[in-house]
Design an enzyme around this catalytic site. Sequence first.
Site, mmCIF file in Angstrom:
data_model
loop_
_atom_site.group_PDB
_atom_site.id
_atom_site.type_symbol
_atom_site.label_atom_id
_atom_site.label_comp_id
_atom_site.label_asym_id
_atom_site.label_seq_id
_atom_site.Cartn_x
_atom_site.Cartn_y
_atom_site.Cartn_z
ATOM 1 N N ALA A 107 0.867 -1.188 0.000
ATOM 2 C CA ALA A 107 0.000 0.000 0.000
ATOM 3 C C ALA A 107 0.900 1.232 0.000
ATOM 4 O O ALA A 107 2.097 1.112 0.276
ATOM 5 C CB ALA A 107 -0.858 0.032 1.262
ATOM 6 N N HIS A 532 9.077 -8.931 11.826
ATOM 7 C CA HIS A 532 10.056 -7.848 11.951
ATOM 8 C C HIS A 532 11.364 -8.222 11.229
ATOM 9 O O HIS A 532 12.430 -8.117 11.825
ATOM 10 C CB HIS A 532 10.384 -7.584 13.424
ATOM 11 C CG HIS A 532 9.338 -6.833 14.184
ATOM 12 N ND1 HIS A 532 9.556 -6.363 15.455
ATOM 13 C CD2 HIS A 532 8.082 -6.452 13.862
ATOM 14 C CE1 HIS A 532 8.475 -5.734 15.896
ATOM 15 N NE2 HIS A 532 7.554 -5.778 14.945
ATOM 16 N N HIS A 575 10.460 -1.528 17.746
ATOM 17 C CA HIS A 575 9.499 -2.080 16.792
ATOM 18 C C HIS A 575 9.789 -1.656 15.361
ATOM 19 O O HIS A 575 8.899 -1.584 14.529
ATOM 20 C CB HIS A 575 8.080 -1.701 17.191
ATOM 21 C CG HIS A 575 7.579 -2.501 18.351
ATOM 22 N ND1 HIS A 575 6.428 -3.232 18.305
ATOM 23 C CD2 HIS A 575 8.100 -2.688 19.579
ATOM 24 C CE1 HIS A 575 6.250 -3.827 19.471
ATOM 25 N NE2 HIS A 575 7.243 -3.508 20.257
HETATM 26 C C1 LIG Z 1 1.869 -7.388 11.485
HETATM 27 C C2 LIG Z 1 2.986 -6.416 11.739
HETATM 28 C C3 LIG Z 1 2.996 -5.666 12.897
HETATM 29 C C4 LIG Z 1 4.018 -4.769 13.124
HETATM 30 N N1 LIG Z 1 3.950 -3.957 14.206
HETATM 31 C C5 LIG Z 1 4.822 -2.947 14.328
HETATM 32 C C6 LIG Z 1 4.642 -1.960 15.316
HETATM 33 O O1 LIG Z 1 3.698 -1.998 16.120
HETATM 34 N N2 LIG Z 1 5.524 -0.931 15.371
HETATM 35 C C7 LIG Z 1 6.579 -0.864 14.497
HETATM 36 O O2 LIG Z 1 7.358 0.082 14.592
HETATM 37 N N3 LIG Z 1 6.790 -1.816 13.576
HETATM 38 C C8 LIG Z 1 5.921 -2.832 13.449
HETATM 39 N N4 LIG Z 1 6.087 -3.747 12.458
HETATM 40 C C9 LIG Z 1 7.292 -3.690 11.613
HETATM 41 C C10 LIG Z 1 7.347 -2.489 10.699
HETATM 42 O O3 LIG Z 1 6.059 -2.064 10.328
HETATM 43 C C11 LIG Z 1 8.207 -2.794 9.466
HETATM 44 O O4 LIG Z 1 9.452 -3.289 9.888
HETATM 45 C C12 LIG Z 1 8.444 -1.571 8.606
HETATM 46 O O5 LIG Z 1 7.230 -0.913 8.308
HETATM 47 C C13 LIG Z 1 9.173 -1.952 7.328
HETATM 48 O O6 LIG Z 1 9.437 -0.800 6.572
HETATM 49 P P1 LIG Z 1 10.262 -0.868 5.214
HETATM 50 O O7 LIG Z 1 10.477 0.518 4.767
HETATM 51 O O8 LIG Z 1 11.439 -1.738 5.411
HETATM 52 O O9 LIG Z 1 9.332 -1.651 4.179
HETATM 53 P P2 LIG Z 1 7.769 -1.534 3.863
HETATM 54 O O10 LIG Z 1 7.118 -0.508 4.696
HETATM 55 O O11 LIG Z 1 7.240 -2.906 3.922
HETATM 56 O O12 LIG Z 1 7.749 -0.989 2.374
HETATM 57 C C14 LIG Z 1 8.093 -1.747 1.258
HETATM 58 C C15 LIG Z 1 7.196 -1.320 0.088
HETATM 59 O O13 LIG Z 1 7.777 -1.779 -1.135
HETATM 60 C C16 LIG Z 1 6.751 -2.288 -1.977
HETATM 61 N N5 LIG Z 1 7.390 -3.218 -2.896
HETATM 62 C C17 LIG Z 1 7.784 -4.491 -2.667
HETATM 63 N N6 LIG Z 1 8.343 -5.011 -3.769
HETATM 64 C C18 LIG Z 1 8.348 -4.048 -4.699
HETATM 65 C C19 LIG Z 1 8.803 -3.995 -6.047
HETATM 66 N N7 LIG Z 1 9.410 -5.043 -6.621
HETATM 67 N N8 LIG Z 1 8.599 -2.837 -6.746
HETATM 68 C C20 LIG Z 1 8.014 -1.771 -6.169
HETATM 69 N N9 LIG Z 1 7.571 -1.773 -4.889
HETATM 70 C C21 LIG Z 1 7.741 -2.910 -4.175
HETATM 71 C C22 LIG Z 1 5.763 -2.905 -1.002
HETATM 72 O O14 LIG Z 1 4.492 -3.066 -1.587
HETATM 73 C C23 LIG Z 1 5.799 -1.910 0.164
HETATM 74 O O15 LIG Z 1 4.840 -0.889 -0.001
HETATM 75 C C24 LIG Z 1 5.085 -4.659 12.203
HETATM 76 C C25 LIG Z 1 5.080 -5.417 11.046
HETATM 77 C C26 LIG Z 1 4.035 -6.274 10.798
HETATM 78 C C27 LIG Z 1 4.030 -7.042 9.525
#
Ligand SMILES: Cc1cc2nc3c(=O)[nH]c(=O)nc-3n(C[C@H](O)[C@H](O)[C@H](O)COP(=O)(O)OP(=O)(O)OC[C@H]3O[C@@H](n4cnc5c(N)ncnc54)[C@H](O)[C@@H]3O)c2cc1C
Length: 596
Positions: A107, A532, A575
């Site tokens: 999203a 995580h 988190h």
């Molecule tokens: C159920 C759950 C509960 C959690 N609870 C917490 C909490 O309470 N507090 C907290 O701090 N953290 C929490 N976390 C962890 C935290 O939310 C994540 O670690 C963090 O949001 C990851 O951020 P990111 O930038 O690494 O990736 P993401 O936010 O996952 O972003 C990656 C994006 O890339 C997109 N993408 C993937 N592949 C491609 C592609 N090939 N081309 C283009 N786009 C692509 C995806 O669709 C996504 O939108 C939780 C996670 C989960 C799953």
Amino acid sequence: MAPRSVALLLALACGLGKSTATVESESFDYIIVGAGTSGLVVANRLSEDPSVTVAVIEPGTDQRDNINVTATEAFGLSFNTPMDWAYSTVKQRDAGDRAFGLHAGKAWGGTSTINGMTYIRGNVAEFDAWEQLGNPGWNWESIFSYFKKSEKYTIPTDSQLAAGATYESQYHGFDGPLHVGYVPSLENGSFAPAVKDTWEGLSVSHNLDLNSGSVRGFGMGPQTLDSNLNVRWDAARAYYQPVEHRPNLRIIKGTVKRITWASGGCKKGHLVANGVEMLTDAGKSRTLGAKKEVVVSAGALRTPLVLEASGIGNPRILKSLGIETRINLPGVGEHLVEQPAHFLMFSGDLGSSSASAYHTYLTAADLFGANLAAIEAATRADIPKWARAAADASGADSLNVRGLEKLLHIQHDLLFKHNVTAAEVLTAIAPGSVLASNYWTLFPFSRGSVHLGSRDNIDEPVIDPRIFLSDFDLSTLTAAGRFATRFWLSEPMKTQGSVTGPVLSGDVDLPRNATDAQWHVYLRDTAVANSHPTGTASMMSRELGGVIDPELRVYGTANVRVVDASAVPMQLSGHLTAALYGLAERAADIIKRTTH
Ligand SMILES: Cc1cc2nc3c(=O)[nH]c(=O)nc-3n(C[C@H](O)[C@H](O)[C@H](O)COP(=O)(O)OP(=O)(O)OC[C@H]3O[C@@H](n4cnc5c(N)ncnc54)[C@H](O)[C@@H]3O)c2cc1C
Ligand SMILES: *[C@@H]1O[C@H](CO)[C@@H](O)[C@H](O)[C@H]1NC(C)=O
Ligand SMILES: *[C@@H]1O[C@H](CO)[C@@H](O)[C@H](O)[C@H]1NC(C)=O
Ligand SMILES: *[C@@H]1O[C@H](CO)[C@@H](O)[C@H](O)[C@H]1NC(C)=O
Ligand SMILES: *[C@@H]1O[C@H](CO)[C@@H](O)[C@H](O)[C@H]1NC(C)=O
């Protein structure tokens, strides 16, 4: 040496190979892969300069009006809906041969759009360890101002304070884009004194502010929400919506398949990216040009896939997928750390009309008590065994055993010398006599991997976290489970909540007097993943198996960066999003300063 042979040598250093894209339909200065938690921070900051153009490519959609996103008490409702990638791991040998489910957001806002919203950063020593791993200038001190830069903290109301919220304002930012605060319904909490007295009776002190860099103790964690509007503040609300009118910033719908390389694409021996190839919803391939840089922010389970599909990774794995190796970088997709977790529900009733969550962080000394010295020594002695097991599973050409041993020793020092916290117990109380504990191992010694399963399907990562490869992870989870149980069955909680004991589900049994061995059997069969994941494109020296340098640039490239949870080289007692917002804010500054 003749100029011709110099050019040839440089070409060899980058791997020979033709340009992968010469014509593109549209060009931007920066292309960001993924409009997730970290990607949108970078997009916002880079597009502050109106002369710079930024495109963010994301397969997910705008969910700003989805009640499952906005409602602050809707956690879990978006699971297994179209905005959850809902991955599954391969079967886990040491966890009952079960496949584990892993949630991840798809999203605008990525996983911040579906997560639990807890805002907790971690311990000082955990960030200081980044420096030791080969990243000069990365430590608590240097990231702290970026935590504050991202945060807009709302001071709890008097009734929220009475219900257990506490804070120390010097640890918070008040002018950033990310709202952090407490839900309005907290105002009705009446069990704060019982929770406090019970934890204190177990020698666990009240932590006045879980974001001070010292998380040991218990406290109410703030959340990423606007406490006046009572709405989730995810990365899209915080970092995209306020700037969506910028003409130089665009989100383009699609999935990036791979990075494309410039012809003769070498700059001082480094590969030069010139864009990306993406797939539209209709399955059509389209290329977009990047005049300056490509920033990969696809999350810890997806970023390594984009790198592999672009020819960056372990040559053996790439060859088996039919992908030409451009950069030999065996750390890509390795060092995956996922935390094993477990839930226990308890029978009883606190007559609560509102929901509250308390976070308790416990050190190894809290968890292991009189056995601490023995566990410390046994854990140290087992490091070579765990490093060998992970390297055997990944292939010695993927994971270098010596590097991994060094890494695990640094983790061991964090746990046993710096006394960072080893487990988290989340105590949840909700209406309808819900008394629950969710607990997890913060620093597993198991290391797993995530790789591309086939050249043409970028959407199906092969995920193997190797849950419980290290029995330390299991012992820690057991000790945390015992602590959680002790909490509910200690006074005054036991009497006030009429708690009789855990409610076990399924046909597995966990007797009240269970031995450690019985706990282990039970947890191998019922543990879940914490969702995580970190470390799969670690910011770490190449010698340790790192993938990006301290400027978040992929080794061997001139202009490809990774900014997301894959960069986090070791787990954190937090988190993740709190840390990632700070990491991405700092990364954006570094990118602005070092783009050529
Ligand atoms: C159920 C759950 C509960 C959690 N609870 C917490 C909490 O309470 N507090 C907290 O701090 N953290 C929490 N976390 C962890 C935290 O939310 C994540 O670690 C963090 O949001 C990851 O951020 P990111 O930038 O690494 O990736 P993401 O936010 O996952 O972003 C990656 C994006 O890339 C997109 N993408 C993937 N592949 C491609 C592609 N090939 N081309 C283009 N786009 C692509 C995806 O669709 C996504 O939108 C939780 C996670 C989960 C799953
Ligand atoms: C909200 O969550 C429920 C439960 O998972 C689901 O059935 C529903 O489709 C979701 N609504 C939206 C708009 O995503
Ligand atoms: C608190 O509880 C009262 C009485 O049950 C209720 O009317 C009120 O709406 C609640 N307040 C909040 C913020 O939930
Ligand atoms: C860690 O705890 C031990 C006792 O368990 C103590 O001796 C040591 O000084 C502590 N170290 C730090 C850095 O707090
Ligand atoms: C646990 O209790 C049961 C029933 O009282 C008993 O049979 C069993 O031996 C006990 N187990 C241990 C490990 O003490």
